[in-house]
Design a protein around this motif. Structure first.
Motif, short mmCIF file in Angstrom:
data_model
loop_
_atom_site.label_atom_id
_atom_site.label_comp_id
_atom_site.label_asym_id
_atom_site.label_seq_id
_atom_site.Cartn_x
_atom_site.Cartn_y
_atom_site.Cartn_z
N ASN A 80 9.95 31.57 25.68
CA ASN A 80 11.24 31.02 24.64
C ASN A 80 11.24 31.35 23.21
OD1 ASN A 80 12.48 29.72 26.34
ND2 ASN A 80 11.56 27.81 25.96
N THR A 130 16.66 26.59 13.99
CA THR A 130 15.61 26.57 14.77
C THR A 130 16.03 26.79 15.80
OG1 THR A 130 17.53 24.22 14.35
CG2 THR A 130 16.07 24.70 16.38
N ALA A 131 17.16 28.57 15.93
CA ALA A 131 16.58 29.48 17.06
C ALA A 131 15.73 30.33 16.87
CB ALA A 131 18.37 29.63 17.44
N LYS A 179 13.82 19.61 13.80
CA LYS A 179 15.09 20.49 13.68
C LYS A 179 16.20 19.88 14.21
CE LYS A 179 11.44 23.95 14.35
NZ LYS A 179 11.18 25.28 14.59
N LEU A 218 24.53 30.25 19.89
CA LEU A 218 23.80 30.03 19.50
C LEU A 218 23.64 28.62 19.49
CD1 LEU A 218 21.73 30.55 17.03
CD2 LEU A 218 22.95 29.25 15.43
N ILE A 219 24.20 27.54 19.81
CA ILE A 219 23.78 26.20 20.00
C ILE A 219 22.47 26.86 21.55
CG2 ILE A 219 25.14 24.14 20.96
CD1 ILE A 219 26.22 24.15 17.73
N LEU A 278 20.77 25.72 12.37
CA LEU A 278 20.96 26.07 13.64
C LEU A 278 19.72 27.07 13.45
CD1 LEU A 278 24.22 25.21 14.42
CD2 LEU A 278 22.36 24.14 15.22
N GLN A 290 16.18 27.02 25.22
CA GLN A 290 14.81 27.23 25.20
C GLN A 290 14.46 25.16 24.88
OE1 GLN A 290 13.92 28.57 20.77
NE2 GLN A 290 16.09 29.94 20.77
N ARG A 291 15.52 24.37 24.93
CA ARG A 291 15.18 23.71 24.84
C ARG A 291 14.77 22.32 26.46
NH1 ARG A 291 12.30 21.78 20.08
NH2 ARG A 291 13.84 23.18 18.24
N ASP A 329 22.34 28.66 23.08
CA ASP A 329 20.65 29.39 23.03
C ASP A 329 19.47 28.55 22.68
OD1 ASP A 329 18.93 32.22 22.58
OD2 ASP A 329 18.43 30.92 21.09
N ILE A 330 19.97 27.43 22.01
CA ILE A 330 18.57 26.82 21.23
C ILE A 330 18.34 25.83 22.43
CG2 ILE A 330 18.19 24.76 20.09
CD1 ILE A 330 19.55 26.08 17.28
#
Length: 615
Positions: free
Chosen positions: A195, A235-236, A426, A305-306, A232, A312-313, A308-309
């Protein structure tokens, strides 16, 4: 393996937004076998299993049947990124886009077959490992369609190659090589790939139109949204080098902010060595294509972008399925913007005909995957419904924590329940919902559920995909709406959460407004609390106001249950089951003339117990 030849594209698909090829010589291979190989792209293998058994058995059987070598590239997240087919002594590999830097490993390992049965690495295998800086080169001999001996090559700290083996499939010491890979990456002082990647320099682009200025509750709404986009991006994992806010009468249908501004951004990207443009709105496929063509850098919009975050999470199986579903639904109408090659027929000269365009094949593949994901999520939703019904039968009250992202919801859960839910400063630190036991002020037990944070411009596809998770708020008996009271945009954040709760059908719930982070509040801004059953000021970090909050939660349930003391004769065997069905027993004591019980019972069910109540 005698030779690694140039990649020859065969059949092509879109998986997870990337162009995926089955490379090499696919001629005369049965459709059934090609379909089996294509299905490997849809699977997610255990990230720390160096040679996944299912994958190895599949390519061994097919390699034996076609008498050709098969290579599979798989990344550290357990995702197949390429499949190539050769002949008995030749296979092809695509050119790897190594964005991790020349000193780092590519974070991809190659697993390939040797139909002749000998799994020993050749000199070409070793040179390819060095050239592409693969995590590992793994060769697998094939014996009568079954995986045979496996040999593995890994780079050493001196950039030589160490060869290990032979191993058998499933052997525990094979996975020990992962430690060698990690130590080599750590030796160049870089993070492991999971990630993560090299931080990309990004420029943020926002747009304020005449219409948005009229609709905005604040004159600074566009600036605030761009500031949130910066959080954001951080965070990414991106490094924001500049922010650009364009003011126009209306959004440009081709270039979003207008062709002139895009040309300025192109020069700015060159001057600042920027690899990424992030836009503060949802872009169409055509807009993305036009801007990338004009600037020569990658373009990402707020929704991507959201997503993608979230990718990751996501930790749980359901979270990962929900993110993938949202990504595919978002990509489906935008395939046309990913490049003109998507509207051509699959093979080029010699293959043109009346068949489907490749774009339609890609769409069909994504729709099939979407249907599969929705079926899996449906099964998980049934399981969650069963758990909810069990809680309801046991009369255990459920309290859901909702609120804007990074408002302190997980910190509050840890404070109330003594839990160890992951906390980070974050956006979207919590994605998968978690539930913990909460002891109320009167000693009763309740279930406290933490939910994913809300945000302005939350992608519609994400709301749809996460609806089953967000429905924890719909089915809860009480909501704790947590607000970062130290944030100057707290009123806007409350409005966003209220709007999403209304969309979910949870706006009429008994809700306590929890004004968190009082230890950081510098000035007393006014917050509208109309419509809330009560308001409580707390600091989840210091513990200020937590006792008062517990009291308010307990008081909120008093309207539903009443505490009573009873003396139940031993011959009245129906009473205790009745109380368990419609209430909760706090304690009980066995006496000579009966059972003395202290219980909480639903108000409308107390009448049947009148004769046993102690005055």
């Amino acid at each position: 393996m005698e030779n690694w030849c140039a990649s020859v594209p065969g059949r092509t698909w879109i998986i997870g937004g990337e162009l995926i090829n089955i490379n090499g010589n696919t001629q005369s291979i049965k459709e059934r076998l090609l379909n089996e190989l294509e299905e490997l792209y849809d699977k997610k293998f255990e990230s720390r299993e160096l040679v996944p058994a299912e994958l190895a058995e599949t390519i061994a059987r097919i390699s034996h049947e076609i008498n050709r070598e098969i290579s599979v590239l798989i990344n550290r997240r357990g995702i197949v990124v390429d499949i190539s087919i050769g002949d008995s002594g030749t296979v092809s590999l695509p050119q790897l886009d190594n964005r991790r830097g020349k000193s780092r490993l590519s974070a991809i390992r190659c697993i390939h077959t040797h139909p002749g049965g000998n799994g020993m690495l050749s000199q070409v295998d070793i040179s390819t490992l060095q050239k592409l800086r693969l995590d590992a080169m793994l060769a697998m001999g094939i014996n009568e369609g079954q995986p045979g001996e496996i040999y593995a090559g890994c780079l050493s700290a001196e950039q030589d190659v160490d060869v290990y083996g032979p191993f058998t499939l499933g052997e525990p010491r094979l996975n020990y090589l992962y430690k060698i890979i990690e130590e080599l990456d750590a030796s160049v002082k870089d993070d492991i790939y999971e990630n993560e990647g090299e931080a990309e320099k990004a420029i943020l682009v926002g747009l304020e139109t005449s219409q948005s200025r009229l609709e905005s509750a604040s004159l600074r709404d566009a600036e605030d949204s761009l500031t949130e986009l910066e959080e954001l991006a951080g965070t990414a994992g991106a490094i924001v080098v500049d922010k650009v806010l364009q003011r126009k009468q209306a959004q440009d249908s081709a270039y979003y902010v207008g062709k002139g501004k895009i040309e300025e951004l192109s020069l700015l990207c060159q001057a600042r060595d920027v690899q990424l443009l992030i836009f503060d709105d949802e872009l169409s496929g055509a807009q993305i294509r036009n801007i990338e063509d004009a600037t020569g850098v990658r373009v990402v919009d707020r929704t991507t972008l959201i997503l993608d975050i979230f990718a990751q999470r996501a930790i749980s199986k359901e979270g990962k399925l929900q993110v993938e579903l949202a990504q595919l639904k978002y990509q489906l109408p935008r395939l046309i913007g990913l490049g003109t090659q998507l509207s051509r027929l699959g093979g080029g000269i010699g293959t043109r005909g009346p068949g489907e365009k490749k774009l339609e094949v890609d769409r069909r593949h994504i729709r099939r995957r979407i249907s599969g994901l929705e079926r899996e999520l449906g099964q998980l939703e049934k399981r969650r419904d069963f758990m909810r019904s069990t809680r309801s039968k046991n009369n255990v009250p459920v309290i859901a924590i909702v609120g804007y992202t990074n408002a302190g919801k997980s910190t509050l859960m840890n404070r109330l329940c003594g839990a160890a839910v992951f906390v980070e400063d974050k956006l979207f630190a919590t994605l998968d919902p978690s539930a913990r036991k909460l002891i109320l002020a009167d000693g009763r037990e309740a279930v406290l559920v933490d939910t994913v944070g809300f945000i302005r411009k939350l992608p519609h596809d994400l709301i749809e995909a996460f609806k089953s998770t967000l429905e924890e708020a719909v089915h809860a008996d009480m909501l704790l709406h947590v607000v970062d009271a130290s944030n100057e945009n707290a009123a806007m954040q409350i409005s966003v959460v209220e709007g999403l709760l209304d969309e979910l059908g949870a706006s009429s719930k008994n809700t306590i407004l929890v004004l968190n982070k009082q230890d950081l509040v510098t000035s007393g801004g006014r917050i509208n609390s109309i419509g809330y059953s009560s308001v409580c000021e707390i600091s989840a970090v210091t513990g200020t106001g937590i006792d008062r909050l517990l009291e308010q939660i307990t008081e909120g349930f008093k309207d539903r249950l009443r505490e009573i003391n009873l003396l139940i004769p031993y011959n009245e065997g129906w009473v205790l089951p009745y109380i368990y069905k419609y209430g909760q027993i706090i304690n009980q004591e066995y006496l000579e003339n009966g059972i003395q019980v202290k219980a909480l019972v639903k108000l409308d069910k107390i009448g049947k117990l009148e004769e046993f109540i102690l005055v």
